[in-house]
Write a protein that holds these residues in place. Structure first.
Motif, mmCIF file in Angstrom:
data_model
loop_
_atom_site.group_PDB
_atom_site.id
_atom_site.type_symbol
_atom_site.label_atom_id
_atom_site.label_comp_id
_atom_site.label_asym_id
_atom_site.label_seq_id
_atom_site.Cartn_x
_atom_site.Cartn_y
_atom_site.Cartn_z
ATOM 1 N N LEU A 41 17.005 -21.809 19.271
ATOM 2 C CA LEU A 41 16.402 -23.130 19.119
ATOM 3 C C LEU A 41 15.565 -23.243 17.856
ATOM 4 C CD1 LEU A 41 15.963 -25.923 20.437
ATOM 5 C CD2 LEU A 41 13.968 -24.956 21.592
ATOM 6 N N THR A 42 14.762 -22.225 17.567
ATOM 7 C CA THR A 42 13.821 -22.292 16.449
ATOM 8 C C THR A 42 14.325 -21.595 15.193
ATOM 9 O OG1 THR A 42 12.671 -20.260 17.121
ATOM 10 C CG2 THR A 42 11.921 -22.341 18.097
ATOM 11 N N GLY A 43 15.297 -20.695 15.344
ATOM 12 C CA GLY A 43 15.761 -19.925 14.192
ATOM 13 C C GLY A 43 14.905 -18.713 13.895
ATOM 14 N N ASP A 44 13.826 -18.494 14.661
ATOM 15 C CA ASP A 44 12.953 -17.343 14.454
ATOM 16 C C ASP A 44 13.548 -16.143 15.180
ATOM 17 O OD1 ASP A 44 10.932 -15.571 13.995
ATOM 18 O OD2 ASP A 44 9.503 -16.488 15.385
ATOM 19 N N ARG A 45 14.047 -15.190 14.427
ATOM 20 C CA ARG A 45 14.714 -14.035 15.014
ATOM 21 C C ARG A 45 13.849 -12.781 14.988
ATOM 22 N NH1 ARG A 45 19.123 -16.160 11.831
ATOM 23 N NH2 ARG A 45 18.862 -14.483 10.314
ATOM 24 N N THR A 46 12.586 -12.908 14.619
ATOM 25 C CA THR A 46 11.725 -11.736 14.534
ATOM 26 C C THR A 46 11.156 -11.368 15.901
ATOM 27 O OG1 THR A 46 9.782 -13.103 14.025
ATOM 28 C CG2 THR A 46 11.090 -12.286 12.164
ATOM 29 N N ILE A 47 10.932 -10.088 16.088
ATOM 30 C CA ILE A 47 10.292 -9.572 17.286
ATOM 31 C C ILE A 47 9.489 -8.346 16.875
ATOM 32 C CG2 ILE A 47 12.322 -8.177 17.901
ATOM 33 C CD1 ILE A 47 11.584 -8.580 20.844
ATOM 34 N N SER A 48 8.302 -8.197 17.397
ATOM 35 C CA SER A 48 7.462 -7.063 17.026
ATOM 36 C C SER A 48 8.083 -5.763 17.525
ATOM 37 C CB SER A 48 6.058 -7.229 17.615
ATOM 38 O OG SER A 48 6.093 -7.165 19.030
ATOM 39 N N VAL A 49 7.725 -4.657 16.878
ATOM 40 C CA VAL A 49 8.241 -3.358 17.289
ATOM 41 C C VAL A 49 7.815 -3.053 18.723
ATOM 42 C CG1 VAL A 49 8.115 -0.882 16.861
ATOM 43 C CG2 VAL A 49 8.322 -2.454 14.940
ATOM 44 N N ALA A 50 6.550 -3.327 19.044
ATOM 45 C CA ALA A 50 6.064 -3.088 20.404
ATOM 46 C C ALA A 50 6.792 -3.974 21.412
ATOM 47 C CB ALA A 50 4.559 -3.337 20.471
ATOM 48 N N GLY A 51 7.013 -5.241 21.058
ATOM 49 C CA GLY A 51 7.734 -6.148 21.945
ATOM 50 C C GLY A 51 9.169 -5.720 22.150
ATOM 51 N N CYS A 52 9.797 -5.206 21.110
ATOM 52 C CA CYS A 52 11.187 -4.751 21.192
ATOM 53 C C CYS A 52 11.294 -3.538 22.114
ATOM 54 C CB CYS A 52 11.695 -4.412 19.798
ATOM 55 S SG CYS A 52 13.490 -4.261 19.657
ATOM 56 N N ILE A 53 10.384 -2.593 21.959
ATOM 57 C CA ILE A 53 10.402 -1.410 22.819
ATOM 58 C C ILE A 53 10.081 -1.786 24.259
ATOM 59 C CG2 ILE A 53 9.264 0.800 23.253
ATOM 60 C CD1 ILE A 53 8.998 1.169 20.266
ATOM 61 N N ALA A 54 9.189 -2.769 24.451
ATOM 62 C CA ALA A 54 8.879 -3.232 25.804
ATOM 63 C C ALA A 54 10.099 -3.871 26.458
ATOM 64 C CB ALA A 54 7.725 -4.224 25.765
ATOM 65 N N GLN A 55 10.849 -4.673 25.694
ATOM 66 C CA GLN A 55 12.071 -5.276 26.230
ATOM 67 C C GLN A 55 13.090 -4.199 26.601
ATOM 68 O OE1 GLN A 55 14.968 -7.377 23.675
ATOM 69 N NE2 GLN A 55 14.677 -9.162 24.984
ATOM 70 N N LEU A 56 13.224 -3.190 25.758
ATOM 71 C CA LEU A 56 14.126 -2.076 26.058
ATOM 72 C C LEU A 56 13.701 -1.371 27.334
ATOM 73 C CD1 LEU A 56 16.365 0.003 25.354
ATOM 74 C CD2 LEU A 56 14.652 1.194 23.976
ATOM 75 N N TYR A 57 12.399 -1.176 27.519
ATOM 76 C CA TYR A 57 11.889 -0.486 28.713
ATOM 77 C C TYR A 57 12.229 -1.247 29.983
ATOM 78 C CZ TYR A 57 8.584 1.162 32.218
ATOM 79 O OH TYR A 57 8.027 1.621 33.385
ATOM 80 N N VAL A 58 11.959 -2.546 29.985
ATOM 81 C CA VAL A 58 12.228 -3.353 31.183
ATOM 82 C C VAL A 58 13.722 -3.416 31.453
ATOM 83 C CG1 VAL A 58 11.998 -5.640 32.221
ATOM 84 C CG2 VAL A 58 10.117 -4.689 30.876
ATOM 85 N N PHE A 59 14.516 -3.651 30.405
ATOM 86 C CA PHE A 59 15.962 -3.752 30.584
ATOM 87 C C PHE A 59 16.551 -2.443 31.084
ATOM 88 C CE2 PHE A 59 20.325 -3.462 28.970
ATOM 89 C CZ PHE A 59 20.871 -4.624 29.495
ATOM 90 N N GLY A 60 16.148 -1.319 30.484
ATOM 91 C CA GLY A 60 16.659 -0.024 30.916
ATOM 92 C C GLY A 60 16.232 0.322 32.330
ATOM 93 N N SER A 61 14.996 -0.031 32.690
ATOM 94 C CA SER A 61 14.509 0.233 34.045
ATOM 95 C C SER A 61 15.306 -0.562 35.074
ATOM 96 C CB SER A 61 13.029 -0.121 34.147
ATOM 97 O OG SER A 61 12.255 0.641 33.254
ATOM 98 N N LEU A 62 15.590 -1.821 34.767
ATOM 99 C CA LEU A 62 16.364 -2.656 35.686
ATOM 100 C C LEU A 62 17.802 -2.153 35.814
ATOM 101 C CD1 LEU A 62 15.079 -6.193 34.623
ATOM 102 C CD2 LEU A 62 14.524 -4.951 36.716
ATOM 103 N N ALA A 63 18.371 -1.661 34.719
ATOM 104 C CA ALA A 63 19.733 -1.115 34.779
ATOM 105 C C ALA A 63 19.788 0.111 35.686
ATOM 106 C CB ALA A 63 20.217 -0.765 33.373
#
Length: 344
Positions: free
Chosen positions: A119-141
């Protein structure tokens, strides 16, 4: 005082010529790209997502928005039915309610960030936010792998050991199994995710994916990642392979038991109690294998992204549809709710 005499160099001196080839501003230029300690010189990543389809971003936004809303509505409806209808207060539907809750978490981990990017075109994500997303996604998998294996074991007891089902699969055991698999799923990923948070990322900072997955992130580290890869392999092996083998063994026994039932109606009735779960298991492990066994070469990267859409986006949408359309008890519970709503 005796004057200090400095040595004189000829303009043709080799030493003077070598110094002149390296200007002072080049020699003294600061090297800001060198990290210090365990800090990171890169503070954010860029998720490229669907950059090859810029003209379709508006259409993709509407498509993923509809998928997200339908996924949330379908899974929340199943959770509400399991809680509200007394006929669904059984181990099978208790596990199904947990699966629906897990699928809502899955979608909420990936899709809101993807929708905002489209929607906004903003594709940036912080390093901490990226690792947090990986943690939640991997835990759910990992949690879903264990949950599907528990659900297959529940169907094994119901079909192959019906006389022992009530005694073995009691309410206390169900609570312990669910608590154990949720805790185990999140603890198992925490080790290698913590190790990833200690890595240094020096650039480049672009991730050719629409969410933060393990392989694209680990490639961006400029420090040694061997131990992180080993920890990730051990964790994924423990929480993926044994549940898969348990699920496979359960269905081998289930199918062999069903085939020994003499009457056709008996076989159909027995198979109908596990067919929905078998379809869900096939979709989950099929897409999971495609995502993580497909090569990361440039030619197959887009194909990997397509399989990731099926695995992380479409699977949570399909699960409630499968259980609601193929399960008579869920359809009956939904019919009662609709009748009470429209004819109260």
């Amino acid at each position: 005082m005796t004057p200090t005499h400095f040595p004189q160099f000829s303009s043709h001196s080799p030493l003077l010529a070598s110094v002149q080839r390296f200007p002072i501003h080049t020699v003294m230029k600061p090297t800001t790209h060198i990290p210090e300690g365990n800090g990171t010189t890169i503070m954010e990543f860029i998720l490229l997502g669907f950059r090859d389809l810029p003209k379709l971003h508006g259409l993709l936004f509407l498509l993923f928005l509809v998928i997200y809303l339908a996924t949330m509505a379908g899974n929340l409806l199943i959770m509400a039915l399991v809680v509200a209808d007394q006929h669904l207060h059984t181990p099978m539907y208790f596990f199904l309610g947990n699966l629906s809750f897990l699928e809502t978490c899955y979608s909420s981990t990936i899709l809101p960030r993807l929708l905002a990017s489209l929607l906004t075109g903003d594709r940036t994500i912080s390093v901490a936010g990226c690792i947090a997303q990986l943690y939640v996604f991997g835990s759910l998998a990992g949690t879903e792998c264990c949950l599907l294996s528990v659900m297959s074991y529940d169907r094994y007891l119901a079909i192959c050991k019906p006389l022992h089902y009530a005694a073995r699969m009691n309410g206390q055991l169900c609570l312990k199994l669910v608590a154990g698999l949720w805790i185990g799923g999140f603890v198992s990923v925490s080790v290698f995710v913590f190790m990833m948070s200690q890595l240094t990322f020096c650039g480049p900072n672009t991730i050719d994916h629409f969410f933060c997955d393990f392989r694209p992130i680990i490639k961006l580290s400029c420090t040694d990642t061997h131990m992180v890869k080993v920890a990730s392999f051990v964790s994924s092996s423990i929480f993926t392979l044994p549940p898969f083998l348990l699920t496979l063994a359960s269905y081998v026994y289930i199918i062999s038991t069903i085939l020994r039932i003499p009457s056709t109606s008996g076989r159909q009735k027995a198979f109908s109690t596990c067919s929905s779960h078998l379809i869900v298991v096939s979709i989950f492990y099929g897409t999971l294998i495609m995502v993580y066994l497909v090569s990361e070469s440039d030619a197959l990267r887009d194909l990997n992204k397509v399989f990731s859409v099926f695995y992380g986006v479409l699977t949570p949408l399909v699960n409630p549809l499968i259980y609601s359309l193929r399960n008579k008890e869920v359809k009956e519970a939904l019919r009662k709710v609709l009748l009470r709503f429209f004819y109260r």
